[in-house]
Design a protein around this motif. Structure first.
Motif, PDB file in Angstrom:
ATOM      1  N   THR A 135       0.856  -1.196   0.000  1.00  0.00           N
ATOM      2  CA  THR A 135       0.000   0.000   0.000  1.00  0.00           C
ATOM      3  C   THR A 135       0.886   1.238   0.000  1.00  0.00           C
ATOM      4  O   THR A 135       1.853   1.307   0.759  1.00  0.00           O
ATOM      5  N   THR A 136       0.559   2.218  -0.854  1.00  0.00           N
ATOM      6  CA  THR A 136       1.324   3.467  -0.889  1.00  0.00           C
ATOM      7  C   THR A 136       0.888   4.376   0.255  1.00  0.00           C
ATOM      8  O   THR A 136      -0.134   4.146   0.898  1.00  0.00           O
ATOM      9  N   TRP A 137       1.636   5.456   0.463  1.00  0.00           N
ATOM     10  CA  TRP A 137       1.274   6.406   1.516  1.00  0.00           C
ATOM     11  C   TRP A 137      -0.080   7.055   1.249  1.00  0.00           C
ATOM     12  O   TRP A 137      -0.757   7.488   2.163  1.00  0.00           O
ATOM     13  N   SER A 138      -0.487   7.100  -0.017  1.00  0.00           N
ATOM     14  CA  SER A 138      -1.783   7.709  -0.349  1.00  0.00           C
ATOM     15  C   SER A 138      -2.929   6.693  -0.331  1.00  0.00           C
ATOM     16  O   SER A 138      -4.059   7.030  -0.636  1.00  0.00           O
ATOM     17  N   GLY A 139      -2.637   5.456   0.024  1.00  0.00           N
ATOM     18  CA  GLY A 139      -3.690   4.458   0.184  1.00  0.00           C
ATOM     19  C   GLY A 139      -3.962   3.593  -1.028  1.00  0.00           C
ATOM     20  O   GLY A 139      -4.938   2.848  -1.054  1.00  0.00           O
ATOM     21  N   ILE A 140      -3.116   3.650  -2.042  1.00  0.00           N
ATOM     22  CA  ILE A 140      -3.294   2.804  -3.225  1.00  0.00           C
ATOM     23  C   ILE A 140      -2.734   1.424  -2.913  1.00  0.00           C
ATOM     24  O   ILE A 140      -1.618   1.293  -2.408  1.00  0.00           O
ATOM     25  N   GLU A 141      -3.501   0.396  -3.245  1.00  0.00           N
ATOM     26  CA  GLU A 141      -3.108  -0.976  -2.963  1.00  0.00           C
ATOM     27  C   GLU A 141      -2.773  -1.731  -4.242  1.00  0.00           C
ATOM     28  O   GLU A 141      -3.433  -1.545  -5.258  1.00  0.00           O
ATOM     29  N   LEU A 142      -1.762  -2.580  -4.152  1.00  0.00           N
ATOM     30  CA  LEU A 142      -1.511  -3.565  -5.192  1.00  0.00           C
ATOM     31  C   LEU A 142      -2.180  -4.843  -4.720  1.00  0.00           C
ATOM     32  O   LEU A 142      -1.833  -5.388  -3.670  1.00  0.00           O
ATOM     33  N   ARG A 143      -3.184  -5.305  -5.476  1.00  0.00           N
ATOM     34  CA  ARG A 143      -3.926  -6.527  -5.145  1.00  0.00           C
ATOM     35  C   ARG A 143      -3.429  -7.650  -6.046  1.00  0.00           C
ATOM     36  O   ARG A 143      -3.110  -7.422  -7.217  1.00  0.00           O
ATOM     37  N   TYR A 144      -3.371  -8.864  -5.495  1.00  0.00           N
ATOM     38  CA  TYR A 144      -2.841 -10.007  -6.227  1.00  0.00           C
ATOM     39  C   TYR A 144      -3.677 -11.248  -5.936  1.00  0.00           C
ATOM     40  O   TYR A 144      -4.077 -11.476  -4.792  1.00  0.00           O
ATOM     41  N   SER A 145      -3.935 -12.033  -6.968  1.00  0.00           N
ATOM     42  CA  SER A 145      -4.644 -13.298  -6.831  1.00  0.00           C
ATOM     43  C   SER A 145      -3.685 -14.444  -7.139  1.00  0.00           C
ATOM     44  O   SER A 145      -3.235 -14.580  -8.281  1.00  0.00           O
ATOM     45  N   PRO A 146      -3.369 -15.294  -6.142  1.00  0.00           N
ATOM     46  CA  PRO A 146      -2.508 -16.450  -6.409  1.00  0.00           C
ATOM     47  C   PRO A 146      -3.155 -17.457  -7.371  1.00  0.00           C
ATOM     48  O   PRO A 146      -2.466 -18.089  -8.163  1.00  0.00           O
ATOM     49  N   THR A 147      -4.468 -17.594  -7.324  1.00  0.00           N
ATOM     50  CA  THR A 147      -5.167 -18.515  -8.214  1.00  0.00           C
ATOM     51  C   THR A 147      -5.046 -18.075  -9.666  1.00  0.00           C
ATOM     52  O   THR A 147      -4.824 -18.893 -10.555  1.00  0.00           O
ATOM     53  N   CYS A 148      -5.180 -16.795  -9.900  1.00  0.00           N
ATOM     54  CA  CYS A 148      -5.181 -16.260 -11.268  1.00  0.00           C
ATOM     55  C   CYS A 148      -3.815 -15.791 -11.732  1.00  0.00           C
ATOM     56  O   CYS A 148      -3.623 -15.592 -12.940  1.00  0.00           O
ATOM     57  N   ARG A 149      -2.897 -15.566 -10.800  1.00  0.00           N
ATOM     58  CA  ARG A 149      -1.589 -15.008 -11.120  1.00  0.00           C
ATOM     59  C   ARG A 149      -1.762 -13.690 -11.874  1.00  0.00           C
ATOM     60  O   ARG A 149      -1.187 -13.450 -12.929  1.00  0.00           O
ATOM     61  N   ALA A 150      -2.618 -12.840 -11.306  1.00  0.00           N
ATOM     62  CA  ALA A 150      -2.928 -11.531 -11.890  1.00  0.00           C
ATOM     63  C   ALA A 150      -2.924 -10.488 -10.784  1.00  0.00           C
ATOM     64  O   ALA A 150      -3.130 -10.805  -9.613  1.00  0.00           O
TER      65      ALA A 150
END
Length: 143
Positions: A60-75
């Motif tokens: 998560t960045t300081w401004s609240g942006i998240e990197l989301r990841y799915s292990p099932t989809c590898r996306a």
């Protein structure tokens, strides 16, 4: 008043219909979701796929942006959740192959905003945002 055998027969028929729905697989929203893996997830909405089911926040960045990841989809995809930093103008996700998807976020926005997905199979991805009119941006760690 119907006789006891007639009432039992009607009840049995109703139960048989209900059981047949279970046996023959009445589609639920989760089972109707799109399946994808790696590059076949490119550009898809994570909410319309099974990828959202096991998604986790990687950074998560300081401004609240998240990197989301799915292990099932590898996306991976970017998300702005809730009423975090209202100054975010644009949110995007990008991967090592140069694929990127973005979404504009109004400065007075609340609620969730997210990008389409990028392939994250054996390559890195990250989520970024531009903040305000100064042209600055910040990104999550690469994953």
């Amino acid at each position: 008043m119907p006789s006891l055998p007639r009432r039992l027969g009607t009840t049995g028929a109703v139960m048989a219909l209900a059981a047949s729905g279970l046996l023959f697989g009445v589609a639920s929203p989760a089972s109707a979701a799109t399946r994808c893996y790696g590059s076949t997830c490119d550009g898809l909405n994570p909410a319309n796929t099974i990828c959202a089911n096991d998604a986790r926040t990687i950074d998560t960045t300081w401004s609240g942006i998240e990197l989301r990841y799915s292990p099932t989809c590898r996306a991976a995809w970017g998300r702005r959740a809730g009423g975090l930093n209202g100054g975010v103008d644009s949110l995007w996700v990008e991967n090592e192959n140069g694929q990127a998807y973005s979404v504009d976020v109004p400065s007075n926005a609340s609620g969730n905003y997210f990008t389409a997905m990028v392939n994250d199979k054996d390559i890195w991805a990250r989520a970024c945002d531009s903040v305000g009119v100064d042209g600055g941006y910040n990104c999550t760690a690469k994953y």
